[in-house]
Every structure is written in C-alpha cells, then in structure tokens.
Design a protein around this motif. Structure first.
Motif, short mmCIF file in Angstrom:
data_model
loop_
_atom_site.label_atom_id
_atom_site.label_comp_id
_atom_site.label_asym_id
_atom_site.label_seq_id
_atom_site.Cartn_x
_atom_site.Cartn_y
_atom_site.Cartn_z
N LYS A 327 0.81 -1.22 0.00
CA LYS A 327 0.00 0.00 0.00
C LYS A 327 0.84 1.27 0.00
CE LYS A 327 -3.94 -0.16 0.35
NZ LYS A 327 -5.02 -0.28 -0.62
N LEU A 328 2.01 1.22 0.61
CA LEU A 328 2.85 2.41 0.69
C LEU A 328 4.27 2.03 1.02
CD1 LEU A 328 2.94 5.58 0.77
CD2 LEU A 328 2.57 5.38 3.24
N THR A 329 5.21 2.56 0.26
CA THR A 329 6.63 2.37 0.56
C THR A 329 7.34 3.70 0.33
OG1 THR A 329 6.58 0.04 -0.12
CG2 THR A 329 8.73 1.13 -0.02
N VAL A 330 7.84 4.29 1.40
CA VAL A 330 8.54 5.57 1.32
C VAL A 330 9.82 5.46 2.14
CG1 VAL A 330 8.40 8.06 1.66
CG2 VAL A 330 6.32 6.77 1.19
N PRO A 331 10.98 5.73 1.55
CA PRO A 331 12.24 5.64 2.30
C PRO A 331 12.38 6.81 3.27
CG PRO A 331 12.64 6.52 0.11
CD PRO A 331 11.20 6.12 0.14
N PRO A 332 13.31 6.72 4.23
CA PRO A 332 13.58 7.86 5.12
C PRO A 332 13.98 9.08 4.30
CG PRO A 332 14.68 5.88 5.89
CD PRO A 332 14.16 5.56 4.53
N VAL A 333 13.61 10.26 4.80
CA VAL A 333 13.84 11.50 4.06
C VAL A 333 14.52 12.53 4.96
CG1 VAL A 333 12.73 13.45 2.90
CG2 VAL A 333 11.87 11.14 2.53
N ASP A 334 15.58 13.15 4.44
CA ASP A 334 16.19 14.30 5.10
C ASP A 334 15.61 15.56 4.48
OD1 ASP A 334 17.91 12.87 6.80
OD2 ASP A 334 19.38 12.62 5.18
N LEU A 335 15.12 16.49 5.32
CA LEU A 335 14.51 17.71 4.84
C LEU A 335 15.54 18.81 4.62
CD1 LEU A 335 11.23 17.69 6.96
CD2 LEU A 335 11.64 16.76 4.67
N CYS A 336 15.09 19.92 4.06
CA CYS A 336 15.98 20.99 3.60
C CYS A 336 16.65 21.72 4.77
CB CYS A 336 15.18 21.97 2.75
SG CYS A 336 16.12 23.39 2.17
N LEU A 337 17.96 21.74 4.78
CA LEU A 337 18.70 22.41 5.84
C LEU A 337 18.56 23.93 5.76
CD1 LEU A 337 21.98 20.30 5.99
CD2 LEU A 337 20.00 20.19 7.51
N GLU A 338 18.38 24.46 4.56
CA GLU A 338 18.19 25.92 4.42
C GLU A 338 16.91 26.35 5.14
OE1 GLU A 338 17.20 29.35 1.07
OE2 GLU A 338 17.22 27.23 0.50
N ILE A 339 15.84 25.62 4.92
CA ILE A 339 14.57 25.97 5.57
C ILE A 339 14.67 25.77 7.08
CG2 ILE A 339 12.12 25.40 5.75
CD1 ILE A 339 12.16 24.71 2.78
N LEU A 340 15.32 24.69 7.49
CA LEU A 340 15.51 24.45 8.92
C LEU A 340 16.28 25.62 9.55
CD1 LEU A 340 16.46 21.06 10.52
CD2 LEU A 340 17.51 23.17 11.32
N GLY A 341 17.28 26.11 8.85
CA GLY A 341 18.04 27.25 9.34
C GLY A 341 17.19 28.50 9.46
N LEU A 342 16.28 28.72 8.50
CA LEU A 342 15.37 29.87 8.57
C LEU A 342 14.41 29.73 9.74
CD1 LEU A 342 14.57 30.36 4.77
CD2 LEU A 342 15.92 31.88 6.23
N PHE A 343 13.92 28.50 9.99
CA PHE A 343 13.09 28.27 11.17
C PHE A 343 13.83 28.70 12.44
CE2 PHE A 343 10.61 24.40 9.24
CZ PHE A 343 9.77 25.26 8.57
N GLU A 344 15.08 28.24 12.56
CA GLU A 344 15.86 28.55 13.76
C GLU A 344 16.09 30.06 13.89
OE1 GLU A 344 18.66 24.72 14.59
OE2 GLU A 344 19.24 25.96 12.87
#
Length: 417
Positions: A327-344
C-alpha cells in the motif's frame, strides 16, 4: 516590515473549531474521510476562508485544494505551504487541520498588511494523507509528485468495497486525469508544513517548537491469510487450517523483528478482521495490516524482507494461502537544511524555544521533498496524544509556529513592501 506581522490566536481557534464540526463521529472524535460529505463541507469552509484572504482557489485533478497568491515575478516558482484535512477514524481535530489553518492565517496576515512577495504563494489543503478510508496514505502529495498510478485508484478500496476511482467520480473528479495533478518540474520553490508533534518530546522538555531534520521511512502492507472454516466443536485440533492462528504468529513476528532491528524501528499490526467471525467457527480467513517504520533504510528493509520470508514458511507450516498487497513504501527523508536554518533564525528573533528533531510519523513533506525543498515544523501535543479524541494542541502554540513560518515564507519568497 517583519515587526508588524503576527498571527492571531483567536482566528486560529475559530478555524480549528469550525472544521472540527465536520465529522462523521460527533462526540467520538474526528472522523473525516476523503471524498465524503464531511470532506465536502470542510472544503467549502476552507474555500470561503481562502477567498476572503484574497486567494484564487482551485481543485487539482487528485482533489487537492489550493489558494494562490500571485507574486511580482509572474511565472516564477511558488512557495507552497499547508497540510492535509482528512483524518483517521475517531481521531483528533488538530492532526492535519493545524497545518491547513497555518496556511489560511499566513494568507490573512499578508493580505491585511498589503505585503507582496516576488515569488507566488500557494496555500494547500491536501487529501487522503492518513489513508484512513482507502488504506493508501500520502495520496495528495504522491499525486503531485507523480508517484501515483491510475491503476492504484481501482485497487485502493474502502471497507464497503468502494474504489478510490469511484469515490473520485462521485465527487466530480475524473480518475483518468489524475496525472494532471503532477507538478511540473521547477514550478515550486519550496514546501512548508506545520503539524502537531503527535508525541511527548516537546511538551516534556518545555519547548515551543520542533524543527524536523529527518522523517522515518514507512512500509505499509495488507495481508490476507486463507485457511479453512470448520466447526469449532467437531474439528480436531490437528486437522484444522486456522487462519487466525497463522495471523497471530505473524503479529508476534512483526513485534519481535522490529525490536531486534533496534534504533527506533517500530512494527505494528493495527487492523485485523477475522472471517466468518462466529464464536463456534474455526477462522477461515484473516485480513490484517502491517506498518513498519525506521530512520535507517537497511533496518526497515530487513524487517520487511524477513517478514516476507516468514509468511512463505508459514504457508507450509499451517497449510494456508497468503497474499500481500503493497500500500505504501517511502524511504527515510532528510529535509531541507536551508529551511531548517530559517526556522531557527525566526524562532531566535521571536524568543521561542525549539529543538531539531526526527519525525516518527509520515507527513506530506516527505513526499514533497522529492520535488522541491521541504520543511516541517512541529508544535507540541498535550500528553503526546494523537489519533484519538483526546488529541490537543494549545492555540497559542500553533500561533507561535505560524509566526515562525511567516518570516520563513517572506525570506523564501523574497518579500518586498
């Protein structure tokens, strides 16, 4: 310009409570399945709020809802923000809608302050993220990413046997055109999602926000075991072909395999149906689901592969027939470090406490990360509860998340006064 922009808690509360009314289980938590009457009423509310914020509203070929705010640079890639609005059965009012409301509130703040960005903005309300009705989660984002086949719409069915294709037709959509929901390459600058944490970490550590760096991989499958239904009183134990006995061993195997894999790997059989279901009948058929998650793709695949081998051995051991549907197969995902930096950066400006963390739950952001830069922001869940009627996040905490996203969106979309 940034100092003037702030979300309003009261509007966030009003939106969450308004959408919470559209449920198939009043008094018993939130049940809002895709392409249902509750889905339609929620769409109507979201559409009205998008239009009031000056957005141009459209529904794509998969059923996702978007409100668009043009930028000064026509034809430029858009910054998309939002989440899903479907639910699990008897869930809570915050899982998904908190992120949709984030988008509505960002649109209102920009609209009432006359702030225009160079890049266009799209505010998204996505469908069937949970897979609560049809069993195939992350449907709306997978459609946008081109990861959904037309054939799967006939395969995915609800408990009444209604296919997703049929449900789409009844909602005025053409399943043969679902490919038109795919976002063209280069059409998006970023995707930003706000979501409740659904766990206890932020609350237990007294933190306002969580910024997700990694989302675990997920494999979901449906398994059917066919044995033989017999009389419970007259069939000797050594002559039975008991489907439930085999399914019970499978449940124990998944639990053991996930524990042995370690490093946070989890395995769950969350739904099981026994047929014919009589107290004096040996079970002849069992249907159940499996859900395996891990941040380590090798551990995830190890559990899934060993379970497949176990099922083959079990067919010989018990004389049953086993069929498995992916039904669903999704590998682990690393998200965008640029956006994470803007959050911080934004959280620091506003004095909000936060930490970088991993998500053990799947989110649309993990699919959108395959086609654009993606960021995911968590707000605390009271008691760590989710997927239950007791699910709760304080409205003021959602506001803090929206405030951080306002600044992030302005940076990504190149705001100008």
């Amino acid at each position: 310009m940034r100092d003037m922009l702030e979300a309003k808690t009261e509007r966030i509360r009003k939106d969450i409570e308004a959408m919470a009314q559209f449920t198939a289980s009043p008094g018993g938590g939130m049940t809002r399945f895709s392409f249902s009457g509750e889905d339609r009423k929620t769409r109507e509310y979201i559409t009205s709020q998008m239009e009031a914020a000056g957005l141009t509203v459209r529904r794509d070929a998969a059923g996702n809802l978007f409100g668009r705010r043009e930028g000064k640079r026509r034809g430029a890639p858009a910054v998309m923000l939002g989440s899903h609005f479907d639910s699990v059965k008897n869930g809570g009012a915050f899982d998904g809608p908190a992120g949709v409301v984030m988008g509505l509130e960002v649109a209102r703040v920009l609209h009432e302050n006359g702030i225009w960005t160079n890049l266009p903005l799209e505010f998204a309300a996505l469908v069937e993220e949970e897979g609560g009705r049809f069993g195939g989660g992350l449907y709306g984002s997978r459609a946008m990413a081109g990861l959904l086949s037309r054939e799967s719409l006939d395969i995915f069915r609800d408990r009444d046997g209604i296919s997703m294709a049929r449900a789409m037709k009844e909602s005025g959509l053409d399943p043969d055109r679902v490919g038109e929901a795919v976002r063209p390459k280069g059409s998006l600058r970023a995707f930003i999602e706000l979501h409740i944490e659904q766990g206890p970490i932020l609350e237990s550590e007294g933190l306002d926000l969580g910024f997700v760096k990694t989302i675990v991989g997920i494999t979901q499958r449906e398994v059917e075991i066919i044995g033989r239904a017999d009389h419970a009183g007259t069939t000797p134990m050594d002559m039975r072909c008991n489907a439930l006995l085999a399914a019970s061993e499978a449940a124990l195997f998944i639990d053991r395999a996930a524990r042995e894999a370690g490093e946070g790997t989890v395995g769950t059989i969350g739904r099981m149906e026994v047929y014919p279901g009589g107290s004096n009948i040996v079970p002849g058929k069992v249907f159940f689901t499996i859900d395996v998650r891990s941040a380590d793709i090798e551990r995830l695949e190890r559990v899934v592969n060993t379970f497949g081998s176990f099922l083959k051995d079990m067919e010989k051991k018990h004389g049953v027939t086993v069929s498995v549907k992916d039904k669903l197969t999704v590998p682990p995902v690393d998200l965008c470090l640029e956006i994470l930096g803007l959050f911080e950066e934004e959280a620091g400006k506003l004095g909000y406490s936060a930490k970088v963390m991993q998500s053990g739950a799947g989110h649309d952001a993990m699919i959108m990360a395959s086609i654009t830069d993606a960021g995911l922001l968590f707000v605390p869940s009271r008691g760590g509860r989710s997927h239950c009627p007791e699910e709760w996040t304080d409205y003021e905490q959602i506001k803090k998340g929206v405030d951080v996203i306002i600044g992030t969106v302005l940076a990504l979309a190149e705001a100008s006064s």
